[in-house]
Design a protein around this motif. Structure first.
Motif, PDB file in Angstrom:
ATOM      1  N   LEU A  80       0.836  -1.195   0.000  1.00 61.32           N
ATOM      2  CA  LEU A  80       0.000   0.000   0.000  1.00 61.32           C
ATOM      3  C   LEU A  80       0.873   1.249   0.000  1.00 61.32           C
ATOM      4  O   LEU A  80       1.743   1.420   0.856  1.00 61.32           O
ATOM      5  CB  LEU A  80      -0.929   0.000   1.209  1.00 61.32           C
ATOM      6  CG  LEU A  80      -1.967   1.107   1.278  1.00 61.32           C
ATOM      7  CD1 LEU A  80      -2.939   1.025   0.099  1.00 61.32           C
ATOM      8  CD2 LEU A  80      -2.726   1.030   2.600  1.00 61.32           C
ATOM      9  N   LEU A  81       0.640   2.117  -0.980  1.00 60.70           N
ATOM     10  CA  LEU A  81       1.378   3.375  -1.082  1.00 60.70           C
ATOM     11  C   LEU A  81       0.664   4.464  -0.270  1.00 60.70           C
ATOM     12  O   LEU A  81      -0.539   4.346   0.007  1.00 60.70           O
ATOM     13  CB  LEU A  81       1.477   3.791  -2.551  1.00 60.70           C
ATOM     14  CG  LEU A  81       2.297   2.852  -3.437  1.00 60.70           C
ATOM     15  CD1 LEU A  81       2.147   3.227  -4.914  1.00 60.70           C
ATOM     16  CD2 LEU A  81       3.757   2.867  -3.021  1.00 60.70           C
ATOM     17  N   PRO A  82       1.363   5.526   0.091  1.00 59.57           N
ATOM     18  CA  PRO A  82       0.741   6.601   0.889  1.00 59.57           C
ATOM     19  C   PRO A  82      -0.503   7.211   0.251  1.00 59.57           C
ATOM     20  O   PRO A  82      -1.414   7.644   0.959  1.00 59.57           O
ATOM     21  CB  PRO A  82       1.859   7.645   1.015  1.00 59.57           C
ATOM     22  CG  PRO A  82       3.117   6.863   0.888  1.00 59.57           C
ATOM     23  CD  PRO A  82       2.802   5.751  -0.093  1.00 59.57           C
ATOM     24  N   ASP A  83      -0.580   7.224  -1.092  1.00 59.70           N
ATOM     25  CA  ASP A  83      -1.751   7.801  -1.757  1.00 59.70           C
ATOM     26  C   ASP A  83      -2.901   6.802  -1.922  1.00 59.70           C
ATOM     27  O   ASP A  83      -3.913   7.107  -2.542  1.00 59.70           O
ATOM     28  CB  ASP A  83      -1.364   8.394  -3.111  1.00 59.70           C
ATOM     29  CG  ASP A  83      -0.939   7.346  -4.135  1.00 59.70           C
ATOM     30  OD1 ASP A  83      -0.868   6.134  -3.801  1.00 59.70           O
ATOM     31  OD2 ASP A  83      -0.669   7.734  -5.283  1.00 59.70           O
ATOM     32  N   GLY A  84      -2.740   5.589  -1.360  1.00 60.60           N
ATOM     33  CA  GLY A  84      -3.794   4.584  -1.445  1.00 60.60           C
ATOM     34  C   GLY A  84      -3.684   3.671  -2.653  1.00 60.60           C
ATOM     35  O   GLY A  84      -4.430   2.700  -2.769  1.00 60.60           O
TER      36      GLY A  84
END
Length: 193
Positions: A80-84
């Protein structure tokens, strides 16, 4: 009721039902799903499978991931990346997983980028519920809708759910990506229109 409110209601209902399942029932479901999916022709022939490491009360995928990996399938799991959005990295056995964002288990191998899912021959997607038209209800973050939008139209995308989570219809929004099949413990694999 607006679609977003209806989705929240359905999501809460199914997550609550999962919480009441006995561990033995979950274990039996995991075994059945693993055995069903391992003999799906597209999965038997797949060079690369994009999947996920289940968490909490989701249908268990650890045995399936291990079996795919042991037979030589290249398995990609999300990070999961910080931007979703979702990045992808290879699964290299049970010891290659570490705690990730929001209680997930993520691969520790180097990331391959969000577009890596496009190289998969089959995609297994988590869901809270799926309807018979392929509408998939996830956790509400939109991560898998973004990821599934990168998958070609000929690629088999399978939502993995418990039996009572395959329903006749679900509320949908324009950004929702449909899956092409659903796997349940007693119903096996159902290809959707």
């Amino acid at each position: 009721m607006r679609d977003i409110d209806a989705k929240r209601h359905v999501r809460r209902t199914h997550i609550s039902a999962r919480a009441t399942m006995e561990p033995a029932e979950r274990h039996a479901a995991a075994r059945s799903l693993r055995d069903t999916l391992l003999v799906v022709p597209e999965l038997e022939m797949a060079g690369t499978v994009a999947a996920y490491a289940s968490v909490g009360t989701e249908p268990e995928t650890r045995g399936l991931l291990f079996a795919l990996w042991k037979r030589g399938t290249y398995v990609l799991l999300p990070r999961l990346l910080p931007d979703g959005d979702l990045d992808w990295a290879s699964y290299e056995g049970p010891d290659s997983l570490a705690p990730g964002a929001r209680g997930t288990w993520e691969p520790t191998e180097p990331p391959r980028g969000p577009a890596a899912i496009a190289s998969a021959d089959v995609v297994l997607a988590p869901a809270v519920a799926v309807d018979r038209s392929g509408t998939r209800l996830g956790r509400g973050g939109g991560s898998y809708d973004r990821a599934l939008a990168r998958v070609g139209p000929a690629i088999l995308t399978i939502a993995v759910v418990y039996d009572d989570e395959l329903v006749d219809s679900l509320p949908a929004e324009p950004h929702d990506e449909r899956v092409r099949a659903v796997a349940t413990p007693t119903g096996g694999l159902l290809r959707l229109p």
